[in-house]
Design a protein around this motif. Structure first.
Motif, PDB file in Angstrom:
ATOM      1  N   HIS A   1       0.835  -1.208   0.000  1.00 43.51           N
ATOM      2  CA  HIS A   1       0.000   0.000   0.000  1.00 43.51           C
ATOM      3  C   HIS A   1       0.868   1.257   0.000  1.00 43.51           C
ATOM      4  CE1 HIS A   1      -4.213  -1.121   0.234  1.00 43.51           C
ATOM      5  NE2 HIS A   1      -3.913  -2.101   1.076  1.00 43.51           N
ATOM      6  N   ALA A   2       1.909   1.260   0.814  1.00 42.97           N
ATOM      7  CA  ALA A   2       2.787   2.429   0.888  1.00 42.97           C
ATOM      8  C   ALA A   2       3.531   2.632  -0.430  1.00 42.97           C
ATOM      9  CB  ALA A   2       3.773   2.268   2.043  1.00 42.97           C
ATOM     10  N   GLU A   3       3.982   1.550  -1.037  1.00 46.03           N
ATOM     11  CA  GLU A   3       4.666   1.632  -2.332  1.00 46.03           C
ATOM     12  C   GLU A   3       3.724   2.207  -3.382  1.00 46.03           C
ATOM     13  OE1 GLU A   3       6.566  -1.372  -5.706  1.00 46.03           O
ATOM     14  OE2 GLU A   3       5.950  -2.182  -3.769  1.00 46.03           O
ATOM     15  N   HIS A   4       2.483   1.766  -3.368  1.00 50.58           N
ATOM     16  CA  HIS A   4       1.480   2.247  -4.324  1.00 50.58           C
ATOM     17  C   HIS A   4       1.246   3.749  -4.150  1.00 50.58           C
ATOM     18  CE1 HIS A   4      -2.768   2.754  -5.746  1.00 50.58           C
ATOM     19  NE2 HIS A   4      -2.223   2.177  -6.785  1.00 50.58           N
ATOM     20  N   ARG A   5       1.034   4.182  -2.915  1.00 50.91           N
ATOM     21  CA  ARG A   5       0.804   5.613  -2.659  1.00 50.91           C
ATOM     22  C   ARG A   5       2.010   6.444  -3.084  1.00 50.91           C
ATOM     23  NH1 ARG A   5      -1.359   3.396   2.062  1.00 50.91           N
ATOM     24  NH2 ARG A   5       0.566   3.834   3.182  1.00 50.91           N
ATOM     25  N   ALA A   6       3.207   5.980  -2.750  1.00 50.03           N
ATOM     26  CA  ALA A   6       4.421   6.733  -3.092  1.00 50.03           C
ATOM     27  C   ALA A   6       4.600   6.814  -4.608  1.00 50.03           C
ATOM     28  CB  ALA A   6       5.635   6.075  -2.443  1.00 50.03           C
ATOM     29  N   TYR A   7       4.284   5.754  -5.314  1.00 43.35           N
ATOM     30  CA  TYR A   7       4.430   5.757  -6.768  1.00 43.35           C
ATOM     31  C   TYR A   7       3.428   6.698  -7.420  1.00 43.35           C
ATOM     32  CZ  TYR A   7       5.246   4.070 -11.490  1.00 43.35           C
ATOM     33  OH  TYR A   7       5.566   4.002 -12.817  1.00 43.35           O
ATOM     34  N   LEU A   8       2.185   6.690  -6.948  1.00 45.88           N
ATOM     35  CA  LEU A   8       1.151   7.542  -7.527  1.00 45.88           C
ATOM     36  C   LEU A   8       1.482   9.026  -7.389  1.00 45.88           C
ATOM     37  CD1 LEU A   8      -2.164   5.758  -6.468  1.00 45.88           C
ATOM     38  CD2 LEU A   8      -1.100   5.794  -8.735  1.00 45.88           C
ATOM     39  N   VAL A   9       2.149   9.399  -6.324  1.00 45.59           N
ATOM     40  CA  VAL A   9       2.485  10.803  -6.093  1.00 45.59           C
ATOM     41  C   VAL A   9       3.326  11.364  -7.245  1.00 45.59           C
ATOM     42  CG1 VAL A   9       3.879  12.317  -4.610  1.00 45.59           C
ATOM     43  CG2 VAL A   9       2.271  10.732  -3.596  1.00 45.59           C
ATOM     44  N   GLY A  10       4.168  10.549  -7.836  1.00 51.23           N
ATOM     45  CA  GLY A  10       5.047  11.021  -8.900  1.00 51.23           C
ATOM     46  C   GLY A  10       4.452  10.968 -10.291  1.00 51.23           C
ATOM     47  N   LEU A  11       3.221  10.487 -10.418  1.00 47.07           N
ATOM     48  CA  LEU A  11       2.603  10.362 -11.737  1.00 47.07           C
ATOM     49  C   LEU A  11       1.814  11.615 -12.102  1.00 47.07           C
ATOM     50  CD1 LEU A  11       1.240   6.705 -11.586  1.00 47.07           C
ATOM     51  CD2 LEU A  11       3.345   7.525 -12.641  1.00 47.07           C
ATOM     52  N   PRO A  12       1.597  11.829 -13.407  1.00 44.77           N
ATOM     53  CA  PRO A  12       0.736  12.934 -13.836  1.00 44.77           C
ATOM     54  C   PRO A  12      -0.660  12.783 -13.226  1.00 44.77           C
ATOM     55  CG  PRO A  12       1.924  12.025 -15.709  1.00 44.77           C
ATOM     56  CD  PRO A  12       2.171  11.101 -14.550  1.00 44.77           C
TER      57      PRO A  12
END
Length: 119
Positions: A22-33
């Motif tokens: 879950h944390a990896e998913h949230r962190a990855y989404l932050v950097g996306l358009p």
């Protein structure tokens, strides 16, 4: 009354992996358009926006979409494995919510800033 304070090591490890996913998913989404598909942005005065001007979004690349899908698949599989763990068959129905909450708290969810960027 069932002892809901102890959990098997494999269940603890599964829950920790779920927190991490879950944390990896949230962190990855932050950097996306901001938009999955390419969309034109807008100025604050054109539409209501609490963020001010919204820039154009180039959309997500195929690789970014695949990464998000891969992490979501992992989250789903881990969630199913945690929920279907044999330990839950030993917990009384009226104690189930308390036991699941204790498991989540005992495994200490990871803050999004503690995760390295997804591959």
């Amino acid at each position: 009354m069932t002892d809901i304070s102890s959990f098997p090591d494999d269940l603890l490890q599964l829950q920790e992996r779920l927190h991490h996913a879950h944390a990896e998913h949230r962190a990855y989404l932050v950097g996306l358009p901001w938009s999955v598909e390419p969309l034109t942005g807008w100025a604050r005065s054109e539409r209501f926006s609490h963020r001010g001007d919204v820039p154009d979004s180039p959309g997500w690349s195929d690789e970014q979409k695949e990464t998000v899908d891969r992490v979501w698949d992992e989250i789903r599989e881990l969630s199913i494995t945690v929920v279907d763990h044999p330990r839950w068959a030993t917990v009384a129905r009226e104690e189930m919510v308390a036991a699941r909450m204790r498991l989540k708290k005992q495994t200490h969810p990871i803050a999004p800033g503690d995760v390295t960027e997804a591959a």
